[in-house]
Design an enzyme around this catalytic site. Structure first.
Site, PDB file in Angstrom:
ATOM      1  CB  SER A  30      -0.863   0.008   1.266  1.00  0.00           C
ATOM      2  OG  SER A  30      -1.597  -1.197   1.362  1.00  0.00           O
ATOM      3  CB  SER A  32       2.451   7.402  -2.892  1.00  0.00           C
ATOM      4  OG  SER A  32       3.670   7.526  -2.168  1.00  0.00           O
ATOM      5  N   GLY A  90       6.042  -0.675   0.101  1.00  0.00           N
ATOM      6  CA  GLY A  90       6.840   0.504   0.437  1.00  0.00           C
ATOM      7  C   GLY A  90       7.256   0.476   1.893  1.00  0.00           C
ATOM      8  CB  ALA A  91       9.485   1.003   4.064  1.00  0.00           C
ATOM      9  CG  ASP A  92       6.017   4.917   6.688  1.00  0.00           C
ATOM     10  OD1 ASP A  92       5.541   5.607   5.766  1.00  0.00           O
ATOM     11  OD2 ASP A  92       5.375   4.021   7.264  1.00  0.00           O
ATOM     12  CE  LYS A 102       5.306  -2.368   4.948  1.00  0.00           C
ATOM     13  NZ  LYS A 102       4.956  -1.257   4.013  1.00  0.00           N
ATOM     14  N   GLY A 104       2.693   4.186   7.734  1.00  0.00           N
ATOM     15  CA  GLY A 104       2.373   5.602   7.470  1.00  0.00           C
ATOM     16  C   GLY A 104       1.028   5.732   6.771  1.00  0.00           C
ATOM     17  CD  GLU A 111       1.527  -1.811   4.316  1.00  0.00           C
ATOM     18  OE1 GLU A 111       2.116  -1.540   5.383  1.00  0.00           O
ATOM     19  OE2 GLU A 111       1.407  -1.005   3.379  1.00  0.00           O
TER      20      GLU A 111
HETATM   21  O1  DER Z   1       1.735   2.205   5.248  1.00  0.00           O
HETATM   22  C1  DER Z   1       2.746   1.697   4.745  1.00  0.00           C
HETATM   23  O2  DER Z   1       3.537   0.943   5.360  1.00  0.00           O
HETATM   24  C2  DER Z   1       3.078   2.041   3.334  1.00  0.00           C
HETATM   25  O3  DER Z   1       3.895   1.083   2.759  1.00  0.00           O
HETATM   26  C3  DER Z   1       3.665   3.398   3.341  1.00  0.00           C
HETATM   27  O4  DER Z   1       4.231   3.723   4.541  1.00  0.00           O
HETATM   28  C4  DER Z   1       4.666   3.710   2.272  1.00  0.00           C
HETATM   29  O5  DER Z   1       4.137   4.830   1.743  1.00  0.00           O
HETATM   30  P1  DER Z   1       4.740   5.680   0.549  1.00  0.00           P
HETATM   31  O6  DER Z   1       5.198   4.683  -0.471  1.00  0.00           O
HETATM   32  O7  DER Z   1       3.550   6.472   0.104  1.00  0.00           O
HETATM   33  O8  DER Z   1       5.835   6.492   1.136  1.00  0.00           O
END
Ligand code: DER
Length: 248
Positions: A30, A32, A90-92, A102, A104, A111
Site C-alpha cells: 500500500s 504511493s 513501500g516503507a516509511d 511501516k 504511514g 501488509e
Molecule cells: O503504510 C505503509 O507501510 C506504506 O507502505 C507506506 O508507509 C509507504 O508509503 P509511501 O510509499 O507512500 O511512502
C-alpha cells in the site's frame, strides 16, 4: 518531481529484478510508491500478467490491482502451506539492517501478513527513507494498530517505555475522530529515540529494534506493530520473513 522520479525508477528496477515471468502469486503493498510497482507490472502486458494472481494489503491496494486489470485474490484464499512468489511494498523508513518502519498509510497489519506470506519480500522506498537508524527521518512515531477500547492503556504503557508523546492518529478532514483502519481498528503513532541496530552495543535509554518490537507486540490491545524486524528474506528461506530480501 525528483522524489516521484526516484520512486518510479526504484519500482521499475525492483519489478525488473524480482518479478520473474514464471511467477504466479504476487503480493502488492500500500501507499504511493507501490503505485509505480503496479504500473511496472501492468506494463509487462497480459501475455506475462494474465497467468499471475495479485494479493492486496488493504482497500487502496485492492483498487490498484483492479484498476490495472490484474487478477485479484485475497490472502485468506492462499493455502497455509503455500507462499507467494514475491511481495512488493513501500516503507516509511529503512535502516542499515533492512529493519523497516511501516504504517504511514495505516495498512501495516495486512501488509505484514502478506509480506510474511511471501518467499521474497521486496521493499521499494525512495532516497528519503534510508536512515542509519529507525526514527531518524521518520519522526512521527512507530505506527501501532490497536483495539480502540484498549488505546488509553496502550498509550500509558508506551509512555512508561519511553515513547515521547504517543498519540492516537486523528482522522483526516471529513472524518471526525480517529483514523479507522481497513480492519476497523485505530492507529497509535509512538515516537521513540532513534532505535539502535541489533548489531550495535546497547546504550542506556535507547531501544534496539528487535528488543522494542518483541516488547511492544506483547502489550494487550495491540494487534500489530509497524516495525518489520527479525528474520530477513535470506534467513527465512522460503517465507515468514518480515524484513525484505532487498530494498530499492
Ligand atoms: O503504510 C505503509 O507501510 C506504506 O507502505 C507506506 O508507509 C509507504 O508509503 P509511501 O510509499 O507512500 O511512502
Amino acid at each position: 518531481k525528483l522524489i516521484e522520479t526516484s520512486k518510479r525508477l526504484a519500482a521499475f528496477q525492483a519489478v525488473k529484478d524480482y518479478l520473474l515471468p514464471i511467477y504466479t502469486h504476487i503480493g502488492i503493498g500500500s501507499g504511493s510508491t507501490v503505485v509505480y510497482v503496479v504500473e511496472a507490472i501492468a506494463a509487462l502486458g497480459p501475455s506475462v500478467t494474465s497467468g499471475m494472481t495479485f494479493y492486496p494489503t488493504g482497500a487502496q491496494s485492492e483498487e490498484l490491482i483492479e484498476a490495472a486489470g490484474l487478477n485479484l485474490q485475497y490472502i485468506n484464499k492462499l493455502p497455509p502451506n503455500k507462499f507467494l512468489d514475491v511481495a512488493f511494498d513501500g516503507a516509511d523508513e529503512v535502516d542499515g539492517e533492512l529493519n523497516l518502519i511501516k504504517g504511514g498509510g495505516a495498512c501495516l497489519w495486512q501488509e505484514k501478513i502478506v509480506a510474511t506470506a511471501a518467499k521474497q519480500f521486496v521493499c521499494v522506498a525512495d532516497f528519503r527513507k534510508l536512515s542509519e537508524r529507525l526514527g531518524t527521518s521518520w519522526t512521527k512515531g512507530i505506527p501501532i494498530e490497536v483495539l480502540p477500547m484498549a488505546a488509553p492503556r496502550v498509550l500509558g504503557e508506551l509512555k512508561a517505555m519511553g515513547s515521547l508523546e504517543p498519540k492516537i492518529r486523528p482522522g483526516l478532514p471529513g472524518k471526525a475522530g480517529a483514523i479507522v483502519t481497513d480492519n476497523g481498528l485505530w492507529i497509535i503513532d509512538a515516537p521513540f529515540k532513534p532505535l539502535r541496530l541489533n548489531g550495535e552495543e546497547s546504550k542506556e535509554g535507547e531501544w534496539k529494534v528487535d528488543e522494542l518490537a518483541d516488547r511492544l507486540i506483547k502489550i494487550p490491545g495491540i494487534a500489530e506493530i509497524g516495525l518489520f524486524y527479525g528474520k530477513n528474506g535470506l534467513q527465512a528461506q522460503g517465507g515468514g520473513a518480515q524484513k525484505p530480501i532487498a530494498a530499492y
